[in-house]
Design an enzyme around this catalytic site. Sequence first.
Site, PDB file in Angstrom:
ATOM      1  CG  LEU A 246      -2.009   1.036   1.355  1.00  0.00           C
ATOM      2  CD1 LEU A 246      -2.967   0.957   0.170  1.00  0.00           C
ATOM      3  CD2 LEU A 246      -2.770   0.848   2.657  1.00  0.00           C
ATOM      4  CG  ASP A 247       1.068   4.155  -3.405  1.00  0.00           C
ATOM      5  OD1 ASP A 247       1.984   3.379  -3.722  1.00  0.00           O
ATOM      6  OD2 ASP A 247       0.362   4.750  -4.237  1.00  0.00           O
ATOM      7  N   PRO A 248       2.971   4.537   0.530  1.00  0.00           N
ATOM      8  CG  PRO A 248       5.288   4.826   0.609  1.00  0.00           C
ATOM      9  CD  PRO A 248       4.162   4.429  -0.320  1.00  0.00           C
TER      10      PRO A 248
ATOM     11  CB  ALA B 165      -2.374   4.852   0.476  1.00  0.00           C
TER      12      ALA B 165
ATOM     13  NE  ARG C 292       0.896   6.468  -6.765  1.00  0.00           N
ATOM     14  CZ  ARG C 292       2.195   6.215  -6.851  1.00  0.00           C
ATOM     15  NH1 ARG C 292       3.056   7.206  -6.893  1.00  0.00           N
ATOM     16  NH2 ARG C 292       2.637   4.969  -6.881  1.00  0.00           N
TER      17      ARG C 292
END
Length: 266
Positions: A36-38, A40, A168
Site C-alpha cells: 500500500l502506497d506510503p 495511503a 494514482r
Amino acid sequence: MIMIFLANKPINISSNHFAQKLGRKLELKLGYSGTLDPFASGALLMACKKHTKLFRFFNLEPKIYNATIWLGANSPSFDNENISLHNVEELNLKQLQDAFSHFQGSITYTPPKFCAKKINGKRAYELARNNEDFNLNPCVMNVKAKLLYYSHPFIKFELIASKGTYVRSYAQLICNYLNVVGTLSSLQRVSEGNFNKFKEYNAFDSVNLAENYYLGDIKDILLGKKLDISNFSNKKYGIYKINLGETFSIIEINDNISYLLNKIEK
C-alpha cells in the site's frame, strides 16, 4: 497468538516499515499481502511469516478505495509530494459524471514512474528520483468507479479495482479527460477482497478453497504419508483444504496427491 489480521496502516509510512514496526510491538515477524502506497492509509492484510504462504489461497480481490483528486495541484509522482499549484475553474457535475462513466471496466494504462515496479532490478521510484530515463510497459486494470462528491477543488470517488491497479494513474486518466491539472491528494484502501474489518481472521475459514474430507486415518495426513484417492470423499481433481482439528492441510488431487501445505494452525 495472532496469525492473520487486517491492519489499518497510517499515512506517511511504507508497508514494509509499518510491518516491521508493528511486528516489534507484537513480538512477531509479519508479512503482508500487497504493498500500500506510503501516502495511503487503510486496509493492509497481515500475517505471521509462516501464514503468509496462505495469501495465494485467499480471496483478495477486488480491492476497494476511497480517493480524492485535488484539482489545480500538480505532482510529478501523482500524489501529495512536491506539489505546485495552478488555477482551475470549477467544473460542472455533468463533466465529472461523464469522465467517471468513461473510465469503467477494462482500462489500459501506464503505471506512474514513482511506483514499486522493478526495472533491471531497481525500483522505478528510485530511478525516477534520480532523474533516470526509463519506460514502463502498459498494464490493464479492471475497475468500477463511483463519484461520491465534488467540492471544488476536491473530487472524492470510490474505486473498486483489480489487483495491481494504481489509483494514482486512474486519477490522472480522469484529469486528462477533463483537460485539467490535478493529483491524488488522499487515498484510503477500504478492503481487500473478503477482508473488510480491522480484526483477526481464522486461517481455515479464510482459505478460498472447497473443503474435502479424508475417510482414512487422519494421522496419515498429520504424518505426511502418501495418500490414496480412494480415501477422499471428493475424488475430483483440484485443490482442497482438509480439516485436521487444531490444524489443517491443503492438498492437490491430480494424477498423484500432493501436499501444498501441511499442519497449518487455524
